[in-house]
Enzyme design. Structure first.
Site, PDB file in Angstrom:
ATOM      1  N   GLU A   1       0.846  -1.196   0.000  1.00  0.00           N
ATOM      2  CA  GLU A   1       0.000   0.000   0.000  1.00  0.00           C
ATOM      3  C   GLU A   1       0.876   1.239   0.000  1.00  0.00           C
ATOM      4  O   GLU A   1       1.966   1.230   0.587  1.00  0.00           O
ATOM      5  CB  GLU A   1      -0.856   0.025   1.274  1.00  0.00           C
ATOM      6  CG  GLU A   1      -2.300  -0.419   1.093  1.00  0.00           C
ATOM      7  CD  GLU A   1      -3.220   0.693   0.603  1.00  0.00           C
ATOM      8  OE1 GLU A   1      -2.858   1.433  -0.326  1.00  0.00           O
ATOM      9  OE2 GLU A   1      -4.325   0.805   1.160  1.00  0.00           O
ATOM     10  N   ASP A   2       0.390   2.307  -0.621  1.00  0.00           N
ATOM     11  CA  ASP A   2       1.143   3.560  -0.622  1.00  0.00           C
ATOM     12  C   ASP A   2       1.110   4.224   0.757  1.00  0.00           C
ATOM     13  O   ASP A   2       2.132   4.630   1.284  1.00  0.00           O
ATOM     14  CB  ASP A   2       0.592   4.512  -1.695  1.00  0.00           C
ATOM     15  CG  ASP A   2      -0.923   4.718  -1.620  1.00  0.00           C
ATOM     16  OD1 ASP A   2      -1.596   4.088  -0.767  1.00  0.00           O
ATOM     17  OD2 ASP A   2      -1.452   5.503  -2.427  1.00  0.00           O
TER      18      ASP A   2
ATOM     19  N   ASP B   1      -3.842   5.528   6.215  1.00  0.00           N
ATOM     20  CA  ASP B   1      -4.417   6.771   6.745  1.00  0.00           C
ATOM     21  C   ASP B   1      -5.411   6.378   7.847  1.00  0.00           C
ATOM     22  O   ASP B   1      -5.008   6.082   8.968  1.00  0.00           O
ATOM     23  CB  ASP B   1      -5.060   7.521   5.577  1.00  0.00           C
ATOM     24  CG  ASP B   1      -5.571   8.895   5.934  1.00  0.00           C
ATOM     25  OD1 ASP B   1      -5.094   9.462   6.914  1.00  0.00           O
ATOM     26  OD2 ASP B   1      -6.455   9.411   5.221  1.00  0.00           O
TER      27      ASP B   1
ATOM     28  N   PHE C   1      -1.349  16.249   3.730  1.00  0.00           N
ATOM     29  CA  PHE C   1      -1.716  15.593   2.475  1.00  0.00           C
ATOM     30  C   PHE C   1      -0.482  15.530   1.593  1.00  0.00           C
ATOM     31  O   PHE C   1       0.156  16.543   1.335  1.00  0.00           O
ATOM     32  CB  PHE C   1      -2.847  16.330   1.757  1.00  0.00           C
ATOM     33  CG  PHE C   1      -3.437  15.491   0.667  1.00  0.00           C
ATOM     34  CD1 PHE C   1      -4.444  14.587   0.953  1.00  0.00           C
ATOM     35  CD2 PHE C   1      -2.942  15.566  -0.628  1.00  0.00           C
ATOM     36  CE1 PHE C   1      -4.961  13.767  -0.045  1.00  0.00           C
ATOM     37  CE2 PHE C   1      -3.455  14.749  -1.633  1.00  0.00           C
ATOM     38  CZ  PHE C   1      -4.471  13.849  -1.337  1.00  0.00           C
TER      39      PHE C   1
ATOM     40  N   ARG D   1       1.426  12.019  -9.437  1.00  0.00           N
ATOM     41  CA  ARG D   1       1.901  10.659  -9.127  1.00  0.00           C
ATOM     42  C   ARG D   1       3.353  10.472  -9.574  1.00  0.00           C
ATOM     43  O   ARG D   1       4.092   9.698  -8.993  1.00  0.00           O
ATOM     44  CB  ARG D   1       1.054   9.606  -9.867  1.00  0.00           C
ATOM     45  CG  ARG D   1      -0.352   9.432  -9.318  1.00  0.00           C
ATOM     46  CD  ARG D   1      -0.966   8.161  -9.896  1.00  0.00           C
ATOM     47  NE  ARG D   1      -2.408   8.119  -9.765  1.00  0.00           N
ATOM     48  CZ  ARG D   1      -3.058   7.694  -8.681  1.00  0.00           C
ATOM     49  NH1 ARG D   1      -2.393   7.295  -7.628  1.00  0.00           N
ATOM     50  NH2 ARG D   1      -4.384   7.688  -8.657  1.00  0.00           N
TER      51      ARG D   1
END
Ligand code: IMP
Length: 198
Positions: free
Chosen positions: A114-115, A118, A167, A180
């Site tokens: 996973e990036d 959160d 963010f 990206r």
């Protein structure tokens, strides 16, 4: 607050759209170094196994590609797509599968890649889904962990960096499908909203 002649805060550069500014949070060289360390840790835990990497589209693609090359030994890939609704403290926690895996994970040593972690709602959904499919081992690697934002009771087995509640974009992570392809992980600020993107 100290501002430059272009009206930016010190350390910031302009983004691609008016009002968007970026500040490097984790530079490309540091990302590379850390991915290497994480790969070593994973391989140490599973020295002989074929590690089946499951990339969560699309944010994980660069992390997965770099991790796979650093892992050495036998590795296979698969990808899955999810979309989430109503994230935040009032979240319903609804996560929808938009693309399922192509091959079975039964009996395999699976590493979910996973990036960013959160609220943890996406990962919670994925772990439940994958556990039902009976892998031999099920582990999770995340590049970034926003520890302070967690709602679901989940954790990753391998974490690249713990980051503050900002963010972030770059190295696969997007804002409205943009950024990206940045080499660095950057914190994004939207001037018109007067604060960081949420
Ligand atoms: P969670 O279900 O709240 O843990 O959300 C995980 C997903 O939210 C990630 O895979 C990202 O797609 C997205 N996300 C959360 N924080 C950020 C961020 O700072 N930048 C870009 N995407 C983010």
């Amino acid at each position: 607050m100290v501002k430059t002649s272009k009206g930016l805060r010190v350390g910031e550069k302009r983004g691609h759209q008016p009002g968007e500014t970026l500040r490097v949070l984790i530079a490309e060289a540091r990302l590379k170094e850390r991915v290497k360390e994480v790969a070593r840790e994973i391989r140490r835990d599973f020295p002989k196994d074929t590690i089946h990497l499951i990339g969560v589209l699309k944010g994980s693609i660069f992390f997965l590609a770099d991790l796979a090359r650093e892992l050495g030994g036998e590795v296979s890939f698969d990808f899955l797509g999810v979309s989430s609704y109503g994230k935040g403290s009032d979240s319903t926690g609804e996560v929808k599968l938009t693309k399922d895996l192509d091959v079975t994970i039964e009996g395999k040593t699976v590493l979910v890649v996973e990036d960013i972690l959160d609220t943890g709602l996406t990962l919670k959904y994925l772990l439940k889904l994958f556990e039902e499919r009976k892998p031999k081992h099920l582990r999770v690697a995340v590049l970034l962990d926003k520890v302070g934002r967690r709602i679901a009771d989940v954790r990753a087995d391998y974490v690249g960096f713990a980051i503050p509640n900002e963010f972030v974009v770059g190295y696969g992570l997007d804002y409205a499908e943009r950024y990206r392809n940045l080499g660095d992980v950057c914190s994004l600020r939207i001037a018109s909203a007067g604060k960081k993107a949420e």
